[in-house]
Design a protein around this motif. Sequence first.
Motif, PDB file in Angstrom:
ATOM      1  N   LEU A   3     115.758 111.491  17.288  1.00 52.44           N
ATOM      2  CA  LEU A   3     114.945 111.953  18.782  1.00 52.44           C
ATOM      3  C   LEU A   3     115.359 113.390  19.053  1.00 52.44           C
ATOM      4  O   LEU A   3     116.468 113.551  19.794  1.00 52.44           O
ATOM      5  N   ASP A  28     120.006 113.427  21.365  1.00 54.20           N
ATOM      6  CA  ASP A  28     119.641 112.027  21.558  1.00 54.20           C
ATOM      7  C   ASP A  28     119.407 111.405  20.196  1.00 54.20           C
ATOM      8  O   ASP A  28     118.920 111.858  19.275  1.00 54.20           O
ATOM      9  N   ASP A  29     119.393 109.924  20.320  1.00 51.83           N
ATOM     10  CA  ASP A  29     119.277 108.996  19.068  1.00 51.83           C
ATOM     11  C   ASP A  29     120.271 108.784  18.247  1.00 51.83           C
ATOM     12  O   ASP A  29     121.392 108.756  18.584  1.00 51.83           O
ATOM     13  N   ILE A 201     110.319 109.933  22.115  1.00 52.64           N
ATOM     14  CA  ILE A 201     110.989 110.348  23.313  1.00 52.64           C
ATOM     15  C   ILE A 201     110.290 110.194  24.688  1.00 52.64           C
ATOM     16  O   ILE A 201     110.484 111.111  25.616  1.00 52.64           O
ATOM     17  N   GLY A 202     109.135 109.501  24.672  1.00 52.59           N
ATOM     18  CA  GLY A 202     108.408 109.183  25.922  1.00 52.59           C
ATOM     19  C   GLY A 202     107.311 110.529  25.984  1.00 52.59           C
ATOM     20  O   GLY A 202     107.391 111.510  25.376  1.00 52.59           O
ATOM     21  N   ALA A 205     110.147 114.948  28.963  1.00 53.34           N
ATOM     22  CA  ALA A 205     111.544 115.252  28.848  1.00 53.34           C
ATOM     23  C   ALA A 205     111.928 116.206  30.147  1.00 53.34           C
ATOM     24  O   ALA A 205     111.319 117.076  30.178  1.00 53.34           O
ATOM     25  N   HIS A 228     114.530 111.425  29.672  1.00 53.52           N
ATOM     26  CA  HIS A 228     113.072 111.280  29.123  1.00 53.52           C
ATOM     27  C   HIS A 228     112.795 109.719  28.713  1.00 53.52           C
ATOM     28  O   HIS A 228     113.664 108.792  29.120  1.00 53.52           O
ATOM     29  N   THR A 230     111.215 106.740  26.501  1.00 52.62           N
ATOM     30  CA  THR A 230     111.769 106.017  25.094  1.00 52.62           C
ATOM     31  C   THR A 230     110.399 105.109  24.552  1.00 52.62           C
ATOM     32  O   THR A 230     109.642 104.452  25.310  1.00 52.62           O
ATOM     33  N   SER A 241     122.932 106.082  23.854  1.00 50.70           N
ATOM     34  CA  SER A 241     122.390 107.340  23.317  1.00 50.70           C
ATOM     35  C   SER A 241     123.254 108.320  22.939  1.00 50.70           C
ATOM     36  O   SER A 241     124.372 107.998  23.177  1.00 50.70           O
ATOM     37  N   CYS A 244     121.791 111.652  26.327  1.00 52.13           N
ATOM     38  CA  CYS A 244     120.700 111.638  27.065  1.00 52.13           C
ATOM     39  C   CYS A 244     120.499 110.410  27.749  1.00 52.13           C
ATOM     40  O   CYS A 244     121.142 109.296  27.592  1.00 52.13           O
ATOM     41  N   ARG A 246     117.818 107.693  28.914  1.00 53.33           N
ATOM     42  CA  ARG A 246     116.245 107.155  28.564  1.00 53.33           C
ATOM     43  C   ARG A 246     115.891 106.158  29.464  1.00 53.33           C
ATOM     44  O   ARG A 246     116.424 105.311  29.939  1.00 53.33           O
ATOM     45  N   ASN A 249     108.823 104.696  30.144  1.00 49.38           N
ATOM     46  CA  ASN A 249     107.602 105.875  30.136  1.00 49.38           C
ATOM     47  C   ASN A 249     107.058 106.023  31.457  1.00 49.38           C
ATOM     48  O   ASN A 249     106.760 107.135  31.858  1.00 49.38           O
TER      49      ASN A 249
END
Length: 269
Positions: A3, A28-29, A201-202, A205, A228, A230, A241, A244, A246, A249
């Motif tokens: 991400l 992230d991720d 990431i939706g 951000a 952001h 997800t 994460s 970040c 999350r 959305n």
Amino acid sequence: MALLLVISVVGSACGSADVQPDSLALADDVAPVVVESTTAAPTTSTTTTTSTTTTTTSTIAPDPLRTWVATAKDEVTHLVAYDAPNGNIVPMEFLVPNPHQFGGPLTLMVTDGQPGDEWVQVQLPIRPNSQVGWIDTSLYDIAGTRVRAEVNLTEHRVTVYDGEEIIAETDAVVGKSASPTPLGTFSIAAKRKNPPEESYIGPWALALSAYSEVYETFSGGIPVIAIHGTNRPDQVGQSLSNGCIRIPNDVVTFLAEHVPLGAPVTISA
């Protein structure tokens, strides 16, 4: 798929240090693609100051729930800040352009001063986190907001206020122990509408004026902390994460529409 959001930096500021990474990246991720160091960012350019030699031309009634926000005018090409009013230029490791790399005008949270002052102190969106500097207000528009967000890492909770009213509240994914979400009060530095191919990431951000305090670089870029969306709502409420925050959305879409640039975001444990 990692991400990551990478945006190119467009040069270096006059008098600043050489640019090391050539981009910003959302941290992230699963894991960073490039990590040059696992130590905190260098602290050679800390510029906190206690100077208050501003000239005030108006008196504005205090409001503890209001934050002043400085928005760069069109003629500003990049951030130039000083260690005191009429002082020395603060060195920066990378250019902070106007507009922001992630979109929208360069917007800074005011930490000392108000409209009518010739100079105000602002939080600088550079590393190390929470540095401050002074800007010439003839180059910025100063306005107030009563919108703010609070992130409680222990409770995995994001709460957004407009004045005393809660306008949004949600559980969140926050940084894991090896890559914690940094603590402090930061601001919304930019809003980026994500393209369909980055739906992981939706839809949005919201980049903060904060950076990872663990990773020196992330996928070749400077790791920016962001709020952001997800594509894994089942993970909300956990510490997973790389720093970040999350959130669902629908909530991040609401925040993108209702939380202004420069609004403060306080992250606590």
